[in-house]
Design an enzyme around this catalytic site. Sequence first.
Site, short mmCIF file in Angstrom:
data_model
loop_
_atom_site.label_atom_id
_atom_site.label_comp_id
_atom_site.label_asym_id
_atom_site.label_seq_id
_atom_site.Cartn_x
_atom_site.Cartn_y
_atom_site.Cartn_z
N HIS A 109 1.93 9.47 0.57
CA HIS A 109 3.36 9.72 0.75
C HIS A 109 3.78 11.10 0.26
O HIS A 109 4.83 11.61 0.64
CB HIS A 109 4.21 8.62 0.09
CG HIS A 109 4.24 8.64 -1.41
ND1 HIS A 109 3.55 7.74 -2.18
CD2 HIS A 109 4.87 9.44 -2.28
CE1 HIS A 109 3.77 7.98 -3.45
NE2 HIS A 109 4.58 9.02 -3.55
N ASP A 139 -2.20 4.38 0.36
CA ASP A 139 -1.45 5.52 -0.17
C ASP A 139 -2.36 6.55 -0.86
O ASP A 139 -2.04 7.07 -1.92
CB ASP A 139 -0.35 5.07 -1.13
CG ASP A 139 0.77 6.11 -1.27
OD1 ASP A 139 0.75 7.08 -0.49
OD2 ASP A 139 1.64 5.95 -2.14
N SER A 213 3.83 11.45 -8.54
CA SER A 213 2.96 10.84 -7.54
C SER A 213 1.72 11.68 -7.29
O SER A 213 1.80 12.89 -7.09
CB SER A 213 3.70 10.68 -6.21
OG SER A 213 4.38 9.47 -6.17
N GLY A 272 -5.25 -16.96 3.34
CA GLY A 272 -5.14 -17.82 2.17
C GLY A 272 -4.01 -17.43 1.26
O GLY A 272 -3.07 -16.75 1.67
#
Length: 454
Positions: A109, A139, A213, A272
């Site tokens: 991102h 990401d 980030s 599941g």
Amino acid sequence: MSNTRHLLSALALSLSMALSVAPAQAALPLSVNGQDMPSLAPVVEQVTPAVVNILVSGKKVTRQEIPEQFRFFFGPDMPDAQVQEQPFQALGSGVIIDAAKGYVITNHHVIDGADEIKVTLKDGRELKAKKIGEDQQSDIAVLQIKADNLTEIKLANSEQLRVGDFAIAIGNPFGLGQTVTSGIISALGRSGLNIENIENFIQTDAAINSGNSGGALVNLNGELIGINTAILGPNGGNIGIGFAIPSNMVRDLSEQILKYGEVRRGVLGIMGGELTSDLAKAFGTDKQQGAFVNQVMANSAADVAGIKPGDIIVKLNGKAVRSFGELRANIATMGAGKTVTLGVIRDGKEQDVQVTLKQADLSETKASVLHPALEGATLGNSEPGASVTGVVITQLEQRSAAAQAGLQKGDVIIGVNRTRINNLQELRTAMKNRGEIQALNIRRGNATLYLVLR
């Protein structure tokens, strides 16, 4: 009761200046049993040269659909949508993992949509970066810079982490420049946060903010244990709940990107959920954590290995599985073709099952991720047994870049620059290192033609 709402704002932590932050400070104790604790300075001095600041710029393209009734006034030549381009800039961080080759890890991102990527080293050097590959679902992105005297950081084994271990976060919060904060590992295996598609986060209280980030989360040995990715907090500010992608996931994903230019995701082929206390009791086990198998897909890796509905997966390669989300994330990042050992409880007894992972099916994708001239087209694999195998134009927006290039709905791409194409995976590979011109070999009905993309 006050209605205080903690927004689950999963920050795509590229810089969005939120000034109202509640700082969460965590530090080593000054002394233990009368003995002074060592300073973090030696570790910080060792690793900070490997952490870089990232500045990206580009143009965001927005399309606003024009109501059909306007055609009555303006005629059939009126475009379907109004297209606007808006310049943008964003800040983030990155970590050098290979000094010799200049490889840098960051978040997808951070560089998403960027036309230009600039990296600033701790010593002040500014370098242009090339994007090697990325994976939106996890990401992660890999960049490359060319420079001498780079410093890399060693990747730790994140499976050895324990809650309570000390952690140091390094990044570029709010564009202030390289910043170091400290804390502990607050939790492991966090998932179900809807931050990313594949989640198996390390949670830490080391202060992480916008701009962090892609930065480093390291241990006291100066080893990378995670890539800082997101936080939870009101108004985007830090409240001591930050998340990082574990270093083992980073290692697996980056190795695939560097080898193939993309992530070749492994899949088990099961559906599941979490093992609950009621399910554990019903299936005769005292285990309280694991992944319960509801369904096994026909001819999947799990089916071939003999996994059955009702099985409880409690171990992956000898390590305990805490949740279905954790199992899914670990499997998805290991890569197709790898063989894993699953600890499975069936009829109250635990047994080991060897499973060779198959590759995730790339059934459909937006064509613009392959080439800007394909904007407006959606691609899919041809149906099994089709007379012509290749990549089909399943949807096409009128007057889009792809339509203007000459593509039509139903066209089948069978080659790129004389390279035969049978599916989306092969098309991605063929176009990965594209030059300025790409020639698509198209099958349209009974005719074969070439379309040139520039």
